[in-house]
Structures are given as C-alpha cells and as structure tokens.
Design a protein around this motif. Structure first.
Motif, PDB file in Angstrom:
ATOM      1  N   CYS A  35      35.714  47.999  76.706  1.00  0.00           N
ATOM      2  CA  CYS A  35      35.891  46.732  77.435  1.00  0.00           C
ATOM      3  C   CYS A  35      34.652  46.392  78.252  1.00  0.00           C
ATOM      4  O   CYS A  35      34.295  45.226  78.408  1.00  0.00           O
ATOM      5  N   LYS A  37      31.650  46.871  77.369  1.00  0.00           N
ATOM      6  CA  LYS A  37      30.669  46.262  76.476  1.00  0.00           C
ATOM      7  C   LYS A  37      31.124  44.909  75.952  1.00  0.00           C
ATOM      8  O   LYS A  37      30.314  44.028  75.694  1.00  0.00           O
ATOM      9  N   ARG A  38      32.453  44.754  75.773  1.00  0.00           N
ATOM     10  CA  ARG A  38      32.955  43.513  75.179  1.00  0.00           C
ATOM     11  C   ARG A  38      33.173  42.404  76.185  1.00  0.00           C
ATOM     12  O   ARG A  38      33.136  41.232  75.827  1.00  0.00           O
ATOM     13  N   HIS A  71      41.836  48.379  68.041  1.00  0.00           N
ATOM     14  CA  HIS A  71      41.001  47.286  68.542  1.00  0.00           C
ATOM     15  C   HIS A  71      40.661  46.386  67.356  1.00  0.00           C
ATOM     16  O   HIS A  71      39.649  46.570  66.685  1.00  0.00           O
ATOM     17  N   PHE A  73      39.689  43.174  65.051  1.00  0.00           N
ATOM     18  CA  PHE A  73      38.706  42.088  65.147  1.00  0.00           C
ATOM     19  C   PHE A  73      38.633  41.354  63.816  1.00  0.00           C
ATOM     20  O   PHE A  73      39.018  41.873  62.769  1.00  0.00           O
ATOM     21  N   ASN A  97      43.323  39.119  74.422  1.00  0.00           N
ATOM     22  CA  ASN A  97      42.083  38.748  75.098  1.00  0.00           C
ATOM     23  C   ASN A  97      42.221  37.291  75.523  1.00  0.00           C
ATOM     24  O   ASN A  97      42.097  36.381  74.696  1.00  0.00           O
TER      25      ASN A  97
END
Ligand SMILES: [Zn+2]
Length: 119
Positions: A35, A37-38, A71, A73, A97
C-alpha cells in the motif's frame, strides 16, 4: 461524514467494473509494503456489499507474504481497484480502493491510518 451509499467504480481502462455499498467515512490509509508503494485508499466491505459487473477475465492476482490477500489488478491497464481476502477475524472481505470510485472527491476524505505493516 458517515453515510452508507452505493457507488460504481472500476479500473482505468474500463474493463473492470463494479458496484459497492460502503461508507466513505470509514476510509483507511494502510502502511503495509504494497500500500505504501501503491498509494491506495481502502474501504473494507463484506462480500455481499460488492458486485463485480465486468472484467472477471481481465483480473490478474498478485500475492506475497502470508498470501492471505489477493491483490487483484486489471491486465490491460494495471490498476488495482479492489482486493479480496480474509480479515484477521477469518471473515471474507473485499477491500475497495476508493480512488477507483466514479463519483469520488478524494480531497474531501479523511483517511484513518491503518497499521497493515504490523499485522
Ligand atoms: Zn483496466
């Protein structure tokens, strides 16, 4: 600001779309390794409050550490709009998110710190 409301959202390219009912007063900013980094801002909901409307074929999974969480994507645009997994209570949950919601004013949110790093 405490109001439970149904929102639509998705990834950047539009392949992944979902509908979710959540309270934007309960947004958290997690300090775990991914988190950080994101930069995602999360709201945790029970699976029955989340419905994937499009893009299940486009979702890719990333796991690390204890591999308790998925996670997910989008394979097209790379955006991680939500994750799935078990909370520490053992309850299945979806982490949305909130930056990926369609009607969101991120500047109006007051995210609370979440100590994911020390879970
Ligand atoms: Zn996408």
């Amino acid at each position: 600001m405490t109001e439970t409301k149904t929102h639509t959202g998705g990834c950047h390219c539009g392949e992944v779309r979902f509908e979710v009912t959540l309270d934007l007063g309960a947004v958290v900013a997690c300090n775990c390794s991914i988190c950080q980094k994101r930069g995602a801002l999360w709201c945790f909901v029970a699976p029955e409050h989340f419905a994937l409307r499009a893009g299940s074929d486009d979702l890719r999974d990333y796991q690390f550490g204890k591999k308790a969480l998925h996670h997910l994507f989008c394979a097209q645009c790379g955006v991680g709009a939500f994750s799935r997994g078990k909370a520490s209570s053992g309850q299945e949950m979806v982490a949305v998110n909130v930056r990926c919601l369609d009607d969101i004013d991120v500047a109006a949110l007051s995210p609370k710190p979440f100590d994911g790093r020390n879970l």
